[in-house]
Structures are given as C-alpha cells and as structure tokens.
Design a protein around this motif. Structure first.
Motif, PDB file in Angstrom:
ATOM      1  N   GLY A  54      10.683  87.647   2.372  1.00 55.27           N
ATOM      2  CA  GLY A  54       9.464  87.524   3.364  1.00 55.27           C
ATOM      3  C   GLY A  54       9.690  88.082   4.566  1.00 55.27           C
ATOM      4  O   GLY A  54       8.598  88.830   5.121  1.00 55.27           O
ATOM      5  N   GLU A  55      10.911  88.277   5.255  1.00 51.26           N
ATOM      6  CA  GLU A  55      11.058  88.916   6.739  1.00 51.26           C
ATOM      7  C   GLU A  55      10.809  90.553   6.414  1.00 51.26           C
ATOM      8  O   GLU A  55      10.189  90.877   7.210  1.00 51.26           O
ATOM      9  CB  GLU A  55      12.440  88.779   6.950  1.00 51.26           C
ATOM     10  CG  GLU A  55      13.038  87.351   7.270  1.00 51.26           C
ATOM     11  CD  GLU A  55      12.224  86.724   8.661  1.00 51.26           C
ATOM     12  OE1 GLU A  55      11.574  87.693   9.360  1.00 51.26           O
ATOM     13  OE2 GLU A  55      12.080  85.620   8.891  1.00 51.26           O
ATOM     14  N   ALA A  56      11.201  90.981   5.412  1.00 53.52           N
ATOM     15  CA  ALA A  56      10.887  92.570   5.107  1.00 53.52           C
ATOM     16  C   ALA A  56       9.336  92.582   4.900  1.00 53.52           C
ATOM     17  O   ALA A  56       9.023  93.634   5.548  1.00 53.52           O
ATOM     18  CB  ALA A  56      11.624  93.030   3.884  1.00 53.52           C
ATOM     19  N   LEU A  57       8.932  91.799   4.333  1.00 54.28           N
ATOM     20  CA  LEU A  57       7.346  92.138   4.085  1.00 54.28           C
ATOM     21  C   LEU A  57       6.532  91.871   5.473  1.00 54.28           C
ATOM     22  O   LEU A  57       5.447  92.521   5.588  1.00 54.28           O
ATOM     23  CB  LEU A  57       6.800  91.064   3.013  1.00 54.28           C
ATOM     24  CG  LEU A  57       5.315  90.996   2.603  1.00 54.28           C
ATOM     25  CD1 LEU A  57       4.943  92.243   2.086  1.00 54.28           C
ATOM     26  CD2 LEU A  57       5.066  90.002   1.928  1.00 54.28           C
ATOM     27  N   LEU A  58       7.076  91.014   6.259  1.00 51.98           N
ATOM     28  CA  LEU A  58       6.537  90.866   7.464  1.00 51.98           C
ATOM     29  C   LEU A  58       6.411  91.935   8.315  1.00 51.98           C
ATOM     30  O   LEU A  58       5.437  92.134   9.141  1.00 51.98           O
ATOM     31  CB  LEU A  58       7.119  89.651   8.172  1.00 51.98           C
ATOM     32  CG  LEU A  58       6.557  88.917   9.578  1.00 51.98           C
ATOM     33  CD1 LEU A  58       4.976  88.442   9.160  1.00 51.98           C
ATOM     34  CD2 LEU A  58       7.603  87.975  10.197  1.00 51.98           C
ATOM     35  N   SER A 285       8.151  83.742   5.001  1.00 50.79           N
ATOM     36  CA  SER A 285       9.114  83.761   5.876  1.00 50.79           C
ATOM     37  C   SER A 285       9.591  82.488   6.466  1.00 50.79           C
ATOM     38  O   SER A 285      10.402  82.283   7.196  1.00 50.79           O
ATOM     39  CB  SER A 285       8.824  84.510   7.093  1.00 50.79           C
ATOM     40  OG  SER A 285       8.129  84.129   7.768  1.00 50.79           O
ATOM     41  N   LEU A 286       8.746  81.482   6.014  1.00 51.85           N
ATOM     42  CA  LEU A 286       9.151  79.969   6.462  1.00 51.85           C
ATOM     43  C   LEU A 286      10.208  79.547   5.809  1.00 51.85           C
ATOM     44  O   LEU A 286      10.243  79.461   4.726  1.00 51.85           O
ATOM     45  CB  LEU A 286       7.788  78.984   6.500  1.00 51.85           C
ATOM     46  CG  LEU A 286       7.934  77.841   6.697  1.00 51.85           C
ATOM     47  CD1 LEU A 286       8.061  77.505   8.194  1.00 51.85           C
ATOM     48  CD2 LEU A 286       6.813  76.723   6.245  1.00 51.85           C
ATOM     49  N   ALA A 359      16.590  80.253  15.750  1.00 55.04           N
ATOM     50  CA  ALA A 359      15.616  81.152  15.664  1.00 55.04           C
ATOM     51  C   ALA A 359      14.709  81.055  14.590  1.00 55.04           C
ATOM     52  O   ALA A 359      13.545  81.037  14.595  1.00 55.04           O
ATOM     53  CB  ALA A 359      16.085  82.871  15.468  1.00 55.04           C
ATOM     54  N   SER A 360      15.346  80.479  13.331  1.00 54.35           N
ATOM     55  CA  SER A 360      14.669  80.102  12.095  1.00 54.35           C
ATOM     56  C   SER A 360      13.880  78.846  12.381  1.00 54.35           C
ATOM     57  O   SER A 360      12.693  78.729  12.100  1.00 54.35           O
ATOM     58  CB  SER A 360      15.416  79.605  10.887  1.00 54.35           C
ATOM     59  OG  SER A 360      16.162  80.813  10.566  1.00 54.35           O
ATOM     60  N   LEU A 361      14.363  77.779  13.281  1.00 54.87           N
ATOM     61  CA  LEU A 361      13.708  76.808  13.937  1.00 54.87           C
ATOM     62  C   LEU A 361      12.399  77.072  14.595  1.00 54.87           C
ATOM     63  O   LEU A 361      11.342  76.577  14.510  1.00 54.87           O
ATOM     64  CB  LEU A 361      14.634  75.854  14.809  1.00 54.87           C
ATOM     65  CG  LEU A 361      14.035  74.330  15.278  1.00 54.87           C
ATOM     66  CD1 LEU A 361      13.796  73.600  14.182  1.00 54.87           C
ATOM     67  CD2 LEU A 361      14.929  73.819  16.153  1.00 54.87           C
ATOM     68  N   THR A 367       5.040  79.100  13.014  1.00 59.34           N
ATOM     69  CA  THR A 367       4.420  79.135  11.805  1.00 59.34           C
ATOM     70  C   THR A 367       3.337  77.862  11.792  1.00 59.34           C
ATOM     71  O   THR A 367       2.207  77.765  11.366  1.00 59.34           O
ATOM     72  CB  THR A 367       5.265  79.389  10.624  1.00 59.34           C
ATOM     73  OG1 THR A 367       6.126  80.431  11.007  1.00 59.34           O
ATOM     74  CG2 THR A 367       4.449  79.343   9.235  1.00 59.34           C
ATOM     75  N   LEU A 368       3.895  76.635  11.834  1.00 59.00           N
ATOM     76  CA  LEU A 368       3.254  75.457  11.793  1.00 59.00           C
ATOM     77  C   LEU A 368       2.158  75.198  12.776  1.00 59.00           C
ATOM     78  O   LEU A 368       1.229  74.798  12.709  1.00 59.00           O
ATOM     79  CB  LEU A 368       4.294  74.259  11.593  1.00 59.00           C
ATOM     80  CG  LEU A 368       5.124  74.061  10.832  1.00 59.00           C
ATOM     81  CD1 LEU A 368       6.043  73.068  10.641  1.00 59.00           C
ATOM     82  CD2 LEU A 368       4.524  73.970   9.096  1.00 59.00           C
ATOM     83  N   SER A 369       2.507  75.835  14.133  1.00 50.70           N
ATOM     84  CA  SER A 369       1.485  75.547  14.958  1.00 50.70           C
ATOM     85  C   SER A 369       0.388  76.809  14.500  1.00 50.70           C
ATOM     86  O   SER A 369      -0.826  76.165  14.650  1.00 50.70           O
ATOM     87  CB  SER A 369       1.906  76.256  16.530  1.00 50.70           C
ATOM     88  OG  SER A 369       2.240  77.629  16.448  1.00 50.70           O
ATOM     89  N   MET A 370       0.669  77.585  13.888  1.00 50.69           N
ATOM     90  CA  MET A 370      -0.486  78.693  13.391  1.00 50.69           C
ATOM     91  C   MET A 370      -1.503  77.763  12.486  1.00 50.69           C
ATOM     92  O   MET A 370      -2.597  77.932  12.400  1.00 50.69           O
ATOM     93  CB  MET A 370       0.027  79.962  13.034  1.00 50.69           C
ATOM     94  CG  MET A 370       0.684  81.042  13.982  1.00 50.69           C
ATOM     95  SD  MET A 370       1.105  82.339  12.910  1.00 50.69           S
ATOM     96  CE  MET A 370       1.501  83.446  14.187  1.00 50.69           C
TER      97      MET A 370
END
Length: 602
Positions: A54-58, A285-286, A359-361, A367-370
């Motif tokens: 997912g990171e690469a796609l982001l 990416s989550l 960083a992942s946290l 992401t969850l706030s979005m």
C-alpha cells in the motif's frame, strides 16, 4: 512472464472493482464516497491481503492531491488569492503555530514521547487533510462560501508549512543516515525553482498552449496539461517543497488564461480517478497489527486529536472574525490528520527521531481520524445555530391596495412589474427583512410581515384587496397562507404560485381562483425558441407552444379527477410525425396559425 502480466493487471482491476462497489454504496448510505474508498482499501489490503504494498501505491496516488490543488488554483486568480492573504498568512499561520506546540505538549506529557519526537508528532498532526476537506467541500458546494474559503486558506498555509517542517527534521535528529543539514545553497535552490515556475507560468505556458491549440491536436493538449501539472509539481519537489504547492502555483498563474476551462476539463478525469486511488491507498497502508497492538492508545489518541484541533480551530477562527456558524463548520471540517503527516512521520523515522513502529502508529491515528471526519462534519452541521433574520418592526402605515402580494422573491418581483406597468397599485409583504430592506431602495411599496398570520394580512389591507397574489417560494409556506385565507377570508380572489404539478393539483382542490407553476411559462417559451433555432417558423413554433400549453391544462383537469397517473395520452413523449402532424381544418380546431391538434404518432 504470463504470471507477471497477471499481477500487473490484477491489482488495478481489483482496485477498480472495489471503487465501483464501495463508492456508490457509501454514497447511498449517506457516508460519502471518501469513506467508501477508505473502507475498500482496508478490506482489500490489511483485511483480505489481496494487495500488500500500500505504501508504494500511496506515493503514486498522491498525484490525485496534486491534480486537485491544480484545479483549485485555476479557480483562484492572483488578485483573489491576494484578497485571501489575511486568512492564509494570518489564520493559517496561527493554526499551525498554535496547534503544533499544543499537540506536541500533549504527546510529551500524556503519552511520554521525547521532546524531538513530540515536536514532529505535534506539528505532523496539526496538518489537516487537503484531499479530504476539499472533496467534502466540493460535495457540499461550500468552496465558494465564507467558511469554505476560510478552511481552504488554512489548508493552503499548511501545504506551504510542510517545507520548513521537513527542514526541521534533520535539526531534531540525534544523527544518522538521511539527516541532512539545511543551508543557504538549499534555500537558494528552492527560491530559484519558485522563480522559474512563476516566470514559466507568466511567459511560456500560454504561448505553448496557443501553438498546440492551433494544430487542433486534442491529445497533444491533454499531454501538455499533464506536463504542466506534473512538471510544476516535480520542480517544487526538487526545491524541497510540496508537489501539491507547485501544482497550485501553476494553477493560479493560469487562472486568467483563455485556456483555463480547457485545462480543467482535461485534468478533471485524472484528478477524480487518482484522488479515489489516494483514499484507497490510505486504507491499504493501514497497519492492522499496529492498530490491534495499540488499540487502546489509538482509541484515546484519535478523539483527543480531533477535539483539541476542533476547539483550537473554532477559537482561532472567532479571533480572526468568523461568525459562530462559520467557525463551527471549519472546526468540524479540519480536525483530522492529513496526508502530509505521512510524509513527515516517514522522514522522522528515517532520521531516527522515533522508530518505524511509532511512524506506523501515527499513520494509523491519521488514517482513522480521516475515517471519522464525515461523522465530525455531520455533528458540526447539527450544532450550527439557525441564522436569525434581522429583526424589523411590522409597520403597515399606508398599506392597502387593489392587489396584496405575499412573498417577493424573483417570481413576485416580475409579476409586480406587470401590475405596476398596468397602472395597478400593490401592497407587498415579505418575511425576509434582508429582502425588504434591499428592494425598498428601488421604490417598491413593501412591508415586513409573515403572511401566515391573520393580523398581518388584515393590517396589510386584505379586506380591501381585489386580488391576493401568493408568490412565496416554499410549498409548505404557500399552503399555510392559502389555508388561512380560505378559512378567514373566503371571498378573496386568490392567485397562487405553485411549486410543481402535484402542488398545482392540491391548490386547485383548495379552490384557488388561479395557480401557475413557477417554471411552466418560461419552459414553454424556452422550447418555442429552441424550435425556432432549429428552423421552425416563428408562427408554427408559437402554435406548437400553445398546443402544448392547452394539452397540459387538459391533463391537469383529468388528473384532478382521476389522479396523477391519468392523462398520459395528452403528453408528447416522442417526435410527432410528420413534423408536426396536421389534420384537416374540419377535423381539428384552429390553434393559432396552426391547423389541427398535434397528436402522438401512435
């Protein structure tokens, strides 16, 4: 080779299927397409593990934000942007400068992060999501409203702020690979890139588009549009600034261009697809393992983040002159973390300010706030106070005329022109104080008052009026006035503006003397003029218009007796053949200059 090709096609196909299913479903549920894209990304990524990178796609999908900022820039010419400078560099700066330290203090004191880590976390979470907020405002039609402009000004400064924040990361680093010193050379490069973009926008891009347009090569225009957006974004990236900021500057420089609408049309499809892909990539990416291992911390961090940001946004907007409602809407729109937070947290992990797990946290928190933002926006709309109309005294001195008109929106204003031109006086009442004050300047005899109150109608002279014209623009208000007049003043001649066909039938059931749907005559004239433009003679087009009006009236009479589904045979639902079908004069009645009556070909 065949397996590699399958992999190449499988992931895009899977993303398209997920988008097609999730976006309409969430839209139908009232949750918005953004949340649908996020949910689709979570399902096909962390849950089903159908796509792992997912990171690469982001990184690719972030181009959606770049295209979005370019299109917004096209709507803001330099003079309009200059007019917004107070909100951009005043309120926008204040939001970052105040929210960042407050969140950093909370991260250090409540969650135990070191000072360097807390500073990065605080300022990273202070940035809101441009993609989320602007997409939401576009859906609501709020971008051109005051609170929309305020929110966009804050977001624009945040896009500018990402550059110094990224430059701050090496200074906070304890040392390690990736920690680069900032100096005059890097600053000079950034300044030169911005200057180059401004010069190119002013003197090179418009001539380029003129040359390409003169060739008539449509595909070359699309390629040139993509070149401008991606080229300006890449130039800013080289300068160490935000790619989205580069695209925005290019858009602003082209806002006065004669090619602006062509550019917007060319870029829009790419913007829509890539922006949807961006939200799906966020879901992909989550890191669910991080979420599961730290669910209690996240459960606490997300509401704390959104509450603190919303409270600070509200009060900062109020300090800078926004109304309560506008400040509340901005606070409900921008409490989430943003996509630039991902960039900042990744850079901080690379500079050893905190671990990749942290960083992942933080990415999970953003992401969850979005994901929760649509609920925040709905909550904000519920808390918005109903705007109170300016108060006025109900003073009816001098009221009373042959015509009493209730409601003075555009429909009533045009109708009043006919009455006044015909030498008839009219007393006008309207419940909008702003409208009363506005039109009184033009000399209309208008009074402030609510036509749903008996005493107001009497004070306005209803007992001496020969005709009462109800021209209000809301069906419920119109019905209340008609019911009151029919009950208390049954002998008044009542002329009413109706909302639609069903409303027209309900008014006829109330025995009004005359009603007309608010759009019927303008639509009939529009159709007539369209026929004339297609080559039909003026007399023939007018006769056809009169015939359609007659048929519509006949259908209404049938519907009043048999219900809404009756009278379908009076409709023209396909072209009449021949054009128009003409019966001999002895078989049909004369309609204007057109013999006979037009009928369907069946």
């Amino acid at each position: 080779m065949e397996d590699a090709l399958k992999d190449i096609y499988f992931e895009p196909l899977l993303l398209l299927v997920a988008a097609v299913l999730a976006a309409p479903l969430f839209k139908r549920l009232g949750l918005g397409t953004i949340l649908g894209y996020l949910a689709a990304g979570v399902v096909i990524g962390p849950v089903a593990r159908l796509i792992s990178d997912g990171e690469a796609l982001l990184h690719v999908a972030e181009l959606g934000v770049v295209f979005l900022l370019f299109i917004i820039g096209l709507e803001l010419n330099p003079s309009r942007l200059w007019a917004m400078r107070r909100d951009i560099f005043g309120l926008g700066f204040a939001q970052v400068a105040v929210t960042g330290p407050v969140l950093a203090l909370i991260a250090h004191a409540a969650f135990g992060f070191s000072f360097p880590a807390a500073i990065v976390i605080g300022f990273g979470l202070a940035l809101s999501s441009t993609a989320f907020a602007v997409q939401t405002m576009e859906t609501q039609g709020a971008l051109n409203q005051h609170h929309g402009q305020t929110a966009f000004s804050i977001l624009l400064f945040q896009d500018i702020a990402i550059a110094p924040l990224l430059a701050l990361v090496p200074l906070l680093s304890p040392g390690g690979e990736g920690a680069q010193a900032i100096g005059p050379i890097r600053f000079s490069v950034a300044l030169a890139c911005v200057a180059a973009l401004v010069i190119a926008g002013r003197y090179l891009i418009n001539p380029l588009f003129r040359v390409i347009a003169s060739t008539g090569a449509r595909e070359a225009m699309i390629a040139a549009a993509l070149l401008v957006v991606l080229g300006s974004a890449t130039l800013m990236q080289v300068a160490g600034l935000s790619m989205a900021l580069g695209a925005f500057i290019a858009g602003v420089l082209l806002a006065d261009s004669s090619f602006r609408h062509e550019l917007e049309a060319d870029i829009e499809p790419f913007r829509g697809i890539l922006l949807g892909l961006f939200f799906m990539a966020v879901g992909l990416s989550l890191n669910l393992d991080v979420v599961i291992d730290n669910w209690l911390l996240i459960l606490l961090a997300v509401p704390v983040l959104m509450t603190v940001k919303a409270v600070l946004l509200y009060w900062l907007c109020r300090i800078f002159g926004s109304t309560h409602n506008d400040a509340l809407r901005v606070a409900a729109l921008l409490p989430q973390g943003g996509e630039f937070g991902f960039v900042l947290f990744t850079a901080a992990a690379g500079a050893f300010i905190f671990s990749p797990a942290v960083a992942s946290l933080m990415t999970a928190v953003v992401t969850l706030s979005m994901a929760v933002t649509p609920l925040s926006v709905m909550l904000g709309s519920l808390l918005v106070r109903e705007e109170k109309a300016p108060e006025m005294d109900e003073d009816f001195a001098g009221a009373g005329a042959d015509v009493l008109m209730v409601g003075f929106s555009r429909f009533g204003q045009i109708a009043a022109q006919i009455l006044l031109a015909g030498g008839r006086d009219a007393t006008i009442i309207d419940h909008s104080a702003a409208r009363v004050q506005a039109v009184a300047k033009f000399g209309f005899r208008i009074y402030f008052g609510d036509g749903r109150r008996k005493e107001v109608l009497e004070a306005a002279g209803i007992r001496r009026a020969k005709v009462v014209a109800v021209c209000t623009n809301q069906r419920a208000v119109t019905d209340a006035i008609v019911d009151l007049i029919r009950a208390e003043f049954p002998h008044v001649k009542l002329y009413v503006r109706s909302y639609d066909r069903a409303h027209a039938l309900s008014l006829r059931a109330r025995n009004v003397d005359y009603e007309i749907r608010e759009t019927v005559e303008s639509a009939l004239l529009f159709g007539q003029k369209s026929l004339e433009a297609l080559g039909t003679s003026e007399d023939m087009a007018r006769a056809i218009r009169d015939d359609v009006r007659r048929r519509d009236e006949e259908r209404l009479a049938i519907q009043a007796v048999e219900g809404m589904s009756a009278g379908l045979d009076r409709l023209h639902v396909r072209p009449v053949t021949p054009e128009p079908l003409i019966k001999p004069a002895r078989e049909g009645r004369q309609v204007g200059g057109w013999q006979g009556e037009a009928v369907n070909s069946e």
